[in-house]
Scaffold this motif. Structure first.
Motif, mmCIF file in Angstrom:
data_model
loop_
_atom_site.group_PDB
_atom_site.id
_atom_site.type_symbol
_atom_site.label_atom_id
_atom_site.label_comp_id
_atom_site.label_asym_id
_atom_site.label_seq_id
_atom_site.Cartn_x
_atom_site.Cartn_y
_atom_site.Cartn_z
ATOM 1 N N ILE A 86 25.516 4.734 9.199
ATOM 2 C CA ILE A 86 25.021 4.873 7.835
ATOM 3 C C ILE A 86 25.149 6.353 7.511
ATOM 4 O O ILE A 86 24.641 7.190 8.258
ATOM 5 N N ARG A 87 25.865 6.683 6.439
ATOM 6 C CA ARG A 87 26.073 8.084 6.078
ATOM 7 C C ARG A 87 25.059 8.507 5.028
ATOM 8 O O ARG A 87 24.850 7.825 4.036
ATOM 9 N N ARG A 88 24.442 9.634 5.266
ATOM 10 C CA ARG A 88 23.584 10.283 4.291
ATOM 11 C C ARG A 88 24.040 11.725 4.223
ATOM 12 O O ARG A 88 23.926 12.463 5.210
ATOM 13 N N ASP A 89 24.610 12.094 3.085
ATOM 14 C CA ASP A 89 25.188 13.421 2.911
ATOM 15 C C ASP A 89 26.246 13.638 3.997
ATOM 16 O O ASP A 89 27.120 12.817 4.134
ATOM 17 N N ALA A 90 26.157 14.719 4.777
ATOM 18 C CA ALA A 90 27.151 14.969 5.829
ATOM 19 C C ALA A 90 26.615 14.573 7.204
ATOM 20 O O ALA A 90 27.118 15.019 8.224
ATOM 21 N N THR A 91 25.598 13.725 7.230
ATOM 22 C CA THR A 91 25.045 13.225 8.489
ATOM 23 C C THR A 91 25.354 11.744 8.614
ATOM 24 O O THR A 91 25.148 10.976 7.681
ATOM 25 N N PHE A 92 25.853 11.376 9.790
ATOM 26 C CA PHE A 92 26.145 9.994 10.112
ATOM 27 C C PHE A 92 25.083 9.528 11.091
ATOM 28 O O PHE A 92 24.915 10.118 12.168
ATOM 29 N N TRP A 93 24.360 8.479 10.732
ATOM 30 C CA TRP A 93 23.287 7.925 11.556
ATOM 31 C C TRP A 93 23.825 6.716 12.306
ATOM 32 O O TRP A 93 24.306 5.766 11.689
ATOM 33 N N LEU A 94 23.749 6.737 13.643
ATOM 34 C CA LEU A 94 24.261 5.669 14.490
ATOM 35 C C LEU A 94 23.117 5.069 15.308
ATOM 36 O O LEU A 94 22.502 5.774 16.119
ATOM 37 N N PRO A 95 22.821 3.787 15.109
ATOM 38 C CA PRO A 95 21.794 3.151 15.942
ATOM 39 C C PRO A 95 22.360 2.910 17.335
ATOM 40 O O PRO A 95 23.550 2.657 17.504
#
Length: 178
Positions: A86-95
């Motif tokens: 899930i991308r938020r701004d320039a951060t990619f969140w990986l579960p």
């Protein structure tokens, strides 16, 4: 790979809200900085007229749900696996599952790569992202990000801050307008 199956976004493809506003310019600026430091060989492999624009980058990354994630094992061997993001701004969140190989790798060496791609031959698009990953416990993950993954299997999240970005769309590919 098991975690990738559990991580299907609740609403399927297009799970992320498109962030084509100011983030488009930030992604474009990141790509420009990356290419300004690139070798001649890299620049030639990703000609400027084949790179995605900022708006195309934001739209493409937000319509995709999975990436191949590369990390390094403690003994130096590479590790690659599919993951939802899930991308938020320039951060990619990986579960991820607590104790996974990827989580252990990041504890020892925080640099990771993400490859987001589609298509084949003369109709393909690829975005390569490199950055440092931090391990975040579920309570530290933004609620809107956590809500994109169903179930409670994600015992940890990787927050990957994009520090380098390269993109390419072959001549036959049709990225979103931008």
């Amino acid at each position: 790979m098991a975690s990738a199956h559990h991580a299907l976004p609740r609403s399927g493809a297009g799970h992320c809200r498109p962030r084509v506003d100011g983030m488009s310019e930030a992604l474009a600026a990141l790509q420009d900085r990356t290419f300004s430091r690139a070798t001649a060989a890299t620049a030639a492999a990703y000609p400027q007229d084949r790179r995605l624009t900022g708006a195309q980058l934001a739209a493409y990354l937000d319509q995709r749900a999975f990436a191949v994630i590369g990390s390094g094992r403690a003994d130096g061997r590479p590790h690659a696996a599919m993951s939802s993001y899930i991308r938020r701004d320039a951060t990619f969140w990986l579960p991820t599952v607590t104790g996974s190989v990827r989580e252990r790798n990041v504890r020892g060496q925080p640099w990771v790569t993400l490859v987001v791609t589609e298509g084949d031959h003369d109709r393909h698009i690829v975005v390569l992202v490199e950055g440092t990953a931090a391990i975040v416990a579920p309570p530290g993950v933004p609620a809107d990000v956590r809500s994109q993954v169903s179930g409670d299997w994600a015992g940890a999240w990787l927050a990957v801050r994009a520090e380098r970005l390269l993109s390419y769309a072959s001549q036959g590919a049709h990225p979103a307008p931008g």
